[in-house]
Write a protein that holds these residues in place. Sequence first.
Motif, short mmCIF file in Angstrom:
data_model
loop_
_atom_site.label_atom_id
_atom_site.label_comp_id
_atom_site.label_asym_id
_atom_site.label_seq_id
_atom_site.Cartn_x
_atom_site.Cartn_y
_atom_site.Cartn_z
N LYS A 1 40.97 93.90 40.02
CA LYS A 1 39.91 94.80 39.67
C LYS A 1 38.94 95.42 40.56
O LYS A 1 38.95 94.84 41.80
N ILE A 2 37.91 96.26 40.25
CA ILE A 2 37.36 96.70 41.31
C ILE A 2 35.98 95.85 41.78
O ILE A 2 35.75 95.68 42.74
N PHE A 3 35.65 94.86 40.77
CA PHE A 3 34.77 93.90 41.40
C PHE A 3 34.95 92.49 41.15
O PHE A 3 34.16 91.58 41.30
N SER A 4 36.31 92.39 40.97
CA SER A 4 36.68 90.82 40.44
C SER A 4 38.27 90.70 40.92
O SER A 4 38.93 91.49 41.16
N GLY A 5 38.70 89.43 41.30
CA GLY A 5 40.03 89.20 41.66
C GLY A 5 40.99 88.86 40.52
O GLY A 5 42.23 88.57 40.73
N ALA A 6 40.40 89.62 39.20
CA ALA A 6 41.51 89.50 38.01
C ALA A 6 42.60 90.50 38.22
O ALA A 6 42.25 91.52 38.57
N SER A 7 43.76 90.33 37.86
CA SER A 7 44.94 91.29 37.77
C SER A 7 44.58 92.59 37.00
O SER A 7 44.05 92.45 35.79
N THR A 8 45.13 93.56 37.37
CA THR A 8 45.17 94.95 36.66
C THR A 8 46.41 95.30 35.88
O THR A 8 46.64 96.28 35.17
N PRO B 1 29.45 90.58 41.54
CA PRO B 1 30.53 91.40 41.77
C PRO B 1 30.58 91.54 43.31
O PRO B 1 29.65 91.55 44.11
N VAL B 2 31.88 91.84 43.77
CA VAL B 2 32.30 91.94 45.00
C VAL B 2 33.42 92.91 45.06
O VAL B 2 34.25 93.15 44.40
N LEU B 3 32.91 94.23 45.93
CA LEU B 3 33.88 95.31 45.70
C LEU B 3 35.12 95.27 46.62
O LEU B 3 35.12 94.71 47.52
N ASN B 4 36.15 95.81 45.75
CA ASN B 4 37.44 95.96 46.37
C ASN B 4 37.76 96.80 47.29
O ASN B 4 37.66 98.27 46.93
N GLU B 5 38.17 96.36 48.40
CA GLU B 5 38.63 97.35 49.59
C GLU B 5 39.59 98.38 49.07
O GLU B 5 39.52 99.45 49.59
N GLY B 6 40.42 98.01 48.53
CA GLY B 6 41.66 98.86 48.00
C GLY B 6 41.20 99.87 47.07
O GLY B 6 41.78 101.14 47.46
N ALA B 7 40.13 99.59 46.24
CA ALA B 7 39.78 100.74 45.38
C ALA B 7 38.96 102.10 46.34
O ALA B 7 39.02 102.99 46.19
N VAL B 8 37.99 101.29 47.33
CA VAL B 8 37.41 101.99 48.30
C VAL B 8 38.55 103.03 49.12
O VAL B 8 38.12 104.23 49.09
N ALA B 9 39.54 102.43 49.59
CA ALA B 9 40.40 103.16 50.39
C ALA B 9 41.02 104.29 49.55
O ALA B 9 41.25 105.46 49.85
N MET B 10 41.50 103.98 48.20
CA MET B 10 42.11 104.94 47.45
C MET B 10 41.12 106.34 47.20
O MET B 10 41.40 107.28 47.14
N ALA B 11 39.79 105.88 46.74
CA ALA B 11 38.92 106.77 46.66
C ALA B 11 38.72 107.67 47.90
O ALA B 11 38.80 109.07 47.79
N LEU C 1 33.26 94.11 51.67
CA LEU C 1 34.43 94.37 50.65
C LEU C 1 35.44 93.40 50.54
O LEU C 1 35.59 92.62 51.66
N ARG C 2 36.12 93.03 49.36
CA ARG C 2 37.26 91.89 49.46
C ARG C 2 38.50 92.53 49.45
O ARG C 2 38.62 93.72 49.16
N ALA C 3 39.46 91.97 49.97
CA ALA C 3 40.78 92.48 49.89
C ALA C 3 41.48 92.71 48.44
O ALA C 3 40.89 91.84 47.61
#
Lengths: 483, 95
Positions: A20-27, A49-59, B62-64
């Motif tokens: 998820k965007i702010f947690s380590g739960a599965s989508t 909340p901690v921001l997901n780098e993957g979501a940032v990269a995709m945006a 940012l977290r992985a």
Amino acid sequence: MQWEAVIGLEVHVQLATQSKIFSGASTAFGAEPNTQACAVDLGLPGVLPVLNEGAVAMAVKFGLGINAEIPETSVFDRKNYFYPDLPKGYQTSQMYQPIVGPGEVEITLDDGTTKRIRVHHAHLEEDAGKSLHEDFHGMTGIDLNRAGTPLLEIVSEPDLRSAREAAAYLKAIHAIVTYLGISDGNMAEGSMRCDVNVSVRPKGQETLGTRAEIKNVNSFRFVEKAIAHEIERQVELIEDGGTVVQETRLYDPEADETRSMRTKEEANDYRYFPCPDLLPVVLDQAYVDHLRATLPELPAEKRARFQDELGLSAYDASVLASSRAMAEYFEAVKDVCGDAKLAANWVQVELAGRLNKEGLDIADSPVTAEQLGGLVARVKDETINGKAAKQVFAALWDGEGESADAIIEARGLKQVTDTGAIEAMIDQVIADSPVQVAQYREAAPEKRGKMIGYFVGQVMKASRGTANPQQVNALLKDKLDNA
Amino acid sequence: MALEPEDVRRAAHLARLGLDDREAARYVDDLSRILEMVDRLQAVDTQGVAPLAHPLDATQRLRADEVTESDQRERFQRCAPAVENGLYLVPRVVE
């Protein structure tokens, strides 16, 4: 009075992250209710909340894909409202400093021309959970698995002027996000959802009319229908002396109409403010440059290359570039057979027609690009004629041979171009059809063109479809006319 | 800026807070005083000063993109007033 529609779209794209965007739960889609809703998603006290780098990269990739500005700093805000599928009491979103600034999307219109649609910005936000209103003893059931799933909301400028253009824009966004691999683009599962703003004004007038917003339109076809309907409703209303009120409307695909949901008077007051749990996001140039280097060739670039370098028509180029899977398949066929136009024709007519008929996606095609390329190569070097090629295609589709060459060999489909062999077949057909021959010879020359079809058919049949049709035609004409 | 009781009631509604008349009257005073301080802040010349998004002079880590949470539904639902078939039950929502 001539009316003009002014349309803007807000497209929500679900990003294809693992977590998820702010947690380590599965989508992952389709899990048991609430098994993928962790303490952060539930908004339990004390979580951060901690921001997901993957979501940032995709945006950022999306931003680069539409030539948008990527601001160095973006900030998350809280959008406050109460609804049970939003347990925190606010949605974390970006109101004032979005991650993607102004950009542009190129759309292809029906006549093959292109138009640039400005994108105002795109921002990251979290999705809410799902409410289930079936009867739970008069209560509502809440599944929070979707809560916290990353969304990219893409907000267009009101540059669209018709329902067709709006559908073309949505398709262009769909193509970009699937090319980039940042979303599966599955509209049926809600991976792409769309809100539409529509107003009308007399053609030539500068000021905008009052707009209505249509919520949650979830297919390309419905977008077009809902907008067409809404334009008609507004024009009729004004022509009858009424006025459009600013409101939110829901599209009902079954009745093909939009219905009022709520008017602005009772509209929400979201009281946005910067989220104190999240610090400003700062992206350095090296990070953005690194992402830029990973971008694939995008639909607009592919379309241009297909036209300019491969000599395809604007229409063919735009159809083949419309999805990454289609474009990659076409290019593989072209590379094997060495003829872009023939490859384009086979992919769009024979293959797309069959896929469409069977309701299959190109990714699930039983005929691989290598196999189709091998077949088209034999059409190009005239080893087989068009009729035999269709037989080979059907055999490949049904898995009755590994390659076009193997099928051609096994079934003796090699085109007969030996004049002597063809002449022998023609002589036999002429000898067997005295009535038709007499009729042909008595007919006026301008009527003979049609009549020769019968003889061509007979010869092709005698050759089991392998004779070269052009040769058969020429030789037949010669023998029938000059005997 | 002085608030009217109606403003306080509207703010309380947005925050889903139930206030009785006595409490509402007290908040009219309290909040009006807070807004007076805001008025004073508004008078400061902030021309050329960028709005501050966060008081800490730091940027977001940012977290992985990895799944790190396991299913703890049973534990979380132990404190919920009503659950059924894995769903949290709430009073019926009517749009």
